[in-house]
Design a protein around this motif. Sequence first.
Motif, PDB file in Angstrom:
ATOM      1  N   MET A  25     -10.415   2.784 -16.380  1.00 19.49           N
ATOM      2  CA  MET A  25     -11.090   3.924 -16.791  1.00 19.49           C
ATOM      3  C   MET A  25     -10.679   4.332 -18.399  1.00 19.49           C
ATOM      4  O   MET A  25     -11.286   4.932 -19.109  1.00 19.49           O
ATOM      5  CB  MET A  25     -10.689   5.383 -16.149  1.00 19.49           C
ATOM      6  N   GLY A  26      -9.747   3.643 -18.870  1.00 18.70           N
ATOM      7  CA  GLY A  26      -9.243   3.869 -20.158  1.00 18.70           C
ATOM      8  C   GLY A  26     -10.136   3.580 -21.294  1.00 18.70           C
ATOM      9  O   GLY A  26     -10.515   4.680 -22.086  1.00 18.70           O
ATOM     10  N   PRO A  27     -10.866   2.440 -21.466  1.00 18.84           N
ATOM     11  CA  PRO A  27     -11.719   2.271 -22.563  1.00 18.84           C
ATOM     12  C   PRO A  27     -13.008   3.261 -22.087  1.00 18.84           C
ATOM     13  O   PRO A  27     -13.797   3.680 -23.091  1.00 18.84           O
ATOM     14  CB  PRO A  27     -12.192   0.825 -22.518  1.00 18.84           C
ATOM     15  N   ALA A  28     -13.394   3.265 -20.982  1.00 22.85           N
ATOM     16  CA  ALA A  28     -14.619   4.033 -20.469  1.00 22.85           C
ATOM     17  C   ALA A  28     -14.451   5.400 -21.062  1.00 22.85           C
ATOM     18  O   ALA A  28     -15.419   6.217 -21.525  1.00 22.85           O
ATOM     19  CB  ALA A  28     -14.923   4.080 -19.172  1.00 22.85           C
ATOM     20  N   LEU A  29     -13.051   6.109 -20.484  1.00 18.73           N
ATOM     21  CA  LEU A  29     -13.141   7.588 -21.167  1.00 18.73           C
ATOM     22  C   LEU A  29     -13.120   7.697 -22.470  1.00 18.73           C
ATOM     23  O   LEU A  29     -13.531   8.604 -23.002  1.00 18.73           O
ATOM     24  CB  LEU A  29     -11.645   7.834 -20.233  1.00 18.73           C
ATOM     25  N   LEU A  30     -12.346   6.769 -23.290  1.00 19.25           N
ATOM     26  CA  LEU A  30     -12.689   6.979 -24.566  1.00 19.25           C
ATOM     27  C   LEU A  30     -13.883   6.821 -25.061  1.00 19.25           C
ATOM     28  O   LEU A  30     -14.333   7.564 -26.087  1.00 19.25           O
ATOM     29  CB  LEU A  30     -11.819   5.754 -25.203  1.00 19.25           C
ATOM     30  N   ALA A  31     -14.842   5.735 -24.739  1.00 19.20           N
ATOM     31  CA  ALA A  31     -16.246   5.914 -25.020  1.00 19.20           C
ATOM     32  C   ALA A  31     -17.037   6.972 -24.690  1.00 19.20           C
ATOM     33  O   ALA A  31     -17.712   7.622 -25.417  1.00 19.20           O
ATOM     34  CB  ALA A  31     -16.641   4.657 -24.419  1.00 19.20           C
ATOM     35  N   ALA A  32     -16.639   7.680 -23.556  1.00 12.57           N
ATOM     36  CA  ALA A  32     -17.227   8.920 -23.163  1.00 12.57           C
ATOM     37  C   ALA A  32     -16.753  10.090 -24.079  1.00 12.57           C
ATOM     38  O   ALA A  32     -17.627  10.931 -24.563  1.00 12.57           O
ATOM     39  CB  ALA A  32     -16.811   9.273 -21.640  1.00 12.57           C
ATOM     40  N   VAL A  33     -15.562  10.027 -24.534  1.00 10.15           N
ATOM     41  CA  VAL A  33     -15.347  11.219 -25.219  1.00 10.15           C
ATOM     42  C   VAL A  33     -15.891  11.097 -26.691  1.00 10.15           C
ATOM     43  O   VAL A  33     -16.205  12.067 -27.408  1.00 10.15           O
ATOM     44  CB  VAL A  33     -13.686  11.312 -25.383  1.00 10.15           C
ATOM     45  N   ALA A  34     -15.937   9.955 -27.190  1.00 13.68           N
ATOM     46  CA  ALA A  34     -16.408   9.468 -28.265  1.00 13.68           C
ATOM     47  C   ALA A  34     -17.844   9.859 -28.531  1.00 13.68           C
ATOM     48  O   ALA A  34     -18.584  10.426 -29.610  1.00 13.68           O
ATOM     49  CB  ALA A  34     -16.394   7.873 -28.974  1.00 13.68           C
ATOM     50  N   SER A  35     -18.749   9.461 -27.405  1.00 11.22           N
ATOM     51  CA  SER A  35     -20.138  10.101 -27.471  1.00 11.22           C
ATOM     52  C   SER A  35     -20.223  11.509 -27.284  1.00 11.22           C
ATOM     53  O   SER A  35     -21.181  12.280 -27.942  1.00 11.22           O
ATOM     54  CB  SER A  35     -20.881   9.369 -26.172  1.00 11.22           C
ATOM     55  N   VAL A  36     -19.305  12.180 -26.747  1.00  6.48           N
ATOM     56  CA  VAL A  36     -19.501  13.419 -26.604  1.00  6.48           C
ATOM     57  C   VAL A  36     -19.423  14.206 -28.098  1.00  6.48           C
ATOM     58  O   VAL A  36     -20.175  14.853 -28.645  1.00  6.48           O
ATOM     59  CB  VAL A  36     -18.207  14.258 -25.700  1.00  6.48           C
ATOM     60  N   GLY A  37     -18.208  13.718 -28.778  1.00  7.83           N
ATOM     61  CA  GLY A  37     -18.233  14.039 -30.316  1.00  7.83           C
ATOM     62  C   GLY A  37     -19.186  13.782 -31.086  1.00  7.83           C
ATOM     63  O   GLY A  37     -19.669  14.685 -32.005  1.00  7.83           O
TER      64      GLY A  37
END
Length: 99
Positions: A25-37
């Motif tokens: 979940m580490g990279p996926a969570l980072l990518a999800a937060v980045a896409s929200v931004g």
Amino acid sequence: MASKQQMTEQEMSGQQAEEVTRQAMGPALLAAVASVGLSWYYFFLRGDRQRGIFVGLWPPTILAFASYFNQRKMRQQLETVTQPGATIKNAFDSMMGNK
């Protein structure tokens, strides 16, 4: 009552599950937060509402893929442990990466 060895095995399996979840979940969570931004950037700052909404739909998809791959990895570990004819020691060693 469970024996001390069984309790230790249960604690170790719980720790392994948490570690697998963190790794997946580490990279996926980072990518999800980045896409929200990025979605907020397009929607509010650039005024491109359609693109902002489109990018805003990415996080659930990214997290769904991460969840799928996490479950797939856990299933492979479970199948390794429960192979017919495998001894508990061999299954545990292969799950821990000792073999």
